[in-house]
Design a protein around this motif. Structure first.
Motif, PDB file in Angstrom:
ATOM      1  N   ASP B   6       0.818  -1.198   0.000  1.00 55.24           N
ATOM      2  CA  ASP B   6       0.000   0.000   0.000  1.00 55.24           C
ATOM      3  C   ASP B   6       0.862   1.263   0.000  1.00 55.24           C
ATOM      4  N   LEU B   7       2.085   1.114   0.422  1.00 59.54           N
ATOM      5  CA  LEU B   7       2.981   2.267   0.448  1.00 59.54           C
ATOM      6  C   LEU B   7       3.334   2.723  -0.960  1.00 59.54           C
ATOM      7  N   ILE B   8       3.218   1.813  -1.890  1.00 62.49           N
ATOM      8  CA  ILE B   8       3.573   2.112  -3.275  1.00 62.49           C
ATOM      9  C   ILE B   8       2.341   2.582  -4.044  1.00 62.49           C
ATOM     10  N   GLU B  94       5.445  15.187  -8.368  1.00 63.87           N
ATOM     11  CA  GLU B  94       4.580  14.843  -7.238  1.00 63.87           C
ATOM     12  C   GLU B  94       5.270  13.904  -6.255  1.00 63.87           C
ATOM     13  N   TRP B  95       6.063  13.009  -6.786  1.00 61.71           N
ATOM     14  CA  TRP B  95       6.792  12.099  -5.910  1.00 61.71           C
ATOM     15  C   TRP B  95       7.795  12.873  -5.060  1.00 61.71           C
ATOM     16  N   TYR B  97       7.605  15.847  -4.234  1.00 62.98           N
ATOM     17  CA  TYR B  97       6.830  16.677  -3.330  1.00 62.98           C
ATOM     18  C   TYR B  97       6.287  15.877  -2.145  1.00 62.98           C
ATOM     19  N   SER B  98       5.694  14.741  -2.440  1.00 66.23           N
ATOM     20  CA  SER B  98       5.101  13.950  -1.364  1.00 66.23           C
ATOM     21  C   SER B  98       6.201  13.358  -0.476  1.00 66.23           C
ATOM     22  N   LYS B  99       7.363  13.172  -1.036  1.00 65.70           N
ATOM     23  CA  LYS B  99       8.496  12.690  -0.241  1.00 65.70           C
ATOM     24  C   LYS B  99       8.842  13.730   0.820  1.00 65.70           C
ATOM     25  N   ILE B 101       6.874  16.026   2.046  1.00 61.95           N
ATOM     26  CA  ILE B 101       5.799  16.096   3.028  1.00 61.95           C
ATOM     27  C   ILE B 101       5.874  14.957   4.030  1.00 61.95           C
ATOM     28  N   LEU B 102       6.063  13.747   3.523  1.00 70.76           N
ATOM     29  CA  LEU B 102       6.113  12.607   4.433  1.00 70.76           C
ATOM     30  C   LEU B 102       7.342  12.669   5.333  1.00 70.76           C
ATOM     31  N   ASP B 103       8.416  13.201   4.824  1.00 74.76           N
ATOM     32  CA  ASP B 103       9.599  13.339   5.675  1.00 74.76           C
ATOM     33  C   ASP B 103       9.348  14.324   6.811  1.00 74.76           C
ATOM     34  N   LYS B 104       8.495  15.279   6.537  1.00 69.77           N
ATOM     35  CA  LYS B 104       8.145  16.223   7.595  1.00 69.77           C
ATOM     36  C   LYS B 104       7.231  15.572   8.631  1.00 69.77           C
ATOM     37  N   LEU B 105       6.338  14.685   8.139  1.00 69.32           N
ATOM     38  CA  LEU B 105       5.291  14.155   9.010  1.00 69.32           C
ATOM     39  C   LEU B 105       5.691  12.896   9.762  1.00 69.32           C
ATOM     40  N   ILE B 106       6.589  12.124   9.176  1.00 71.41           N
ATOM     41  CA  ILE B 106       7.050  10.903   9.848  1.00 71.41           C
ATOM     42  C   ILE B 106       8.452  11.184  10.362  1.00 71.41           C
ATOM     43  N   LYS B 107       8.529  11.614  11.596  1.00 66.46           N
ATOM     44  CA  LYS B 107       9.824  12.089  12.085  1.00 66.46           C
ATOM     45  C   LYS B 107      10.255  11.349  13.365  1.00 66.46           C
TER      46      LYS B 107
END
Lengths: 107, 107
Positions: B6-8, B94-95, B97-99, B101-107
């Motif tokens: 699902d991560l992909i 987009e990839w 970009y979302s990378k 964002i996720l790096d900010k959110l999963i810390k």
DNA sequence: TTCCAATACTTCGGATGTCGAGGTATTGTG
DNA sequence: CACAATACCTCGACATCCGAAGTATTGGAA
């Protein structure tokens, strides 16, 4: 740029656990925190959050309790469990891993 | 580590277009290329690939034609279109970009 | 004082993407 | 001649996401 939300799919639980790792919180607050952290560019929809909270609670990753606010609307707070902390560490590793894979494949 | 697929999710089209960007190919080949690129740690399932090919073709991102192999099983080749190239560039952004964002959110 | 925005929680059902299971056909090898 | 490998394809189940709708409370504007 408006992000295609499917790109985040599967990471919802990790994002929530990441916030709860730093302290108990509630849905609305987490939503706002995410908005702030991403400068308003990304948010998890309410329905998505509630689905995730149910899923996480059923999986034993979090517990919930009603706050006793005597002002304002009642809040349901969530707290991460020990299992949740472990799951979070695992999600984090998976994110690092899938990031590497996608960087290889989208070139 | 076995990756949670699902991560992909949502990146399938980008991955396929990435391969077709470098030349026409067919399903089985792309499948093998992905396996090689990730040292056997990740693959898109056949059913997923065919769903994606249909989706991409209907969206005008790719065209398909039958190869005229006189040896071995017939192959359906896919070719990226101009729209597909543009879509790929967009997916790539987009990839990235979302990378972030996720790096900010999963810390 | 009445209305509305904001806070906060919740349910439902549709849409979408993934994939396990099953199926067809061809060629080369033991 | 059986079987593995190549190569294609379909169906249905499942999970996740989210738009839409609804409830309740508080505080401030009109």
């Amino acid at each position: 740029m408006s992000i295609t939300f499917d790109l985040i799919r599967g990471h919802t639980d990790a994002i929530i656990l990441s916030y709860l790792f730093e302290g108990d919180s509630y849905s609305y607050q987490i939503n706002k925190d995410i908005l702030n952290a991403t400068d308003g560019q990304f948010e998890l929809k309410e329905a998505t959050l509630y689905t995730a909270f149910r899923r996480l609670e059923q999986g034993g990753m979090i517990t919930s309790y009603w706050g006793n606010e005597n002002v304002g609307a009642r809040r349901r707070y969530y707290r991460i469990t020990e299992d949740g902390r472990e799951a979070y560490a695992s999600y984090k590793r998976e994110w690092e891993y899938s990031k590497k894979i996608l960087d290889k494949l989208i070139k």
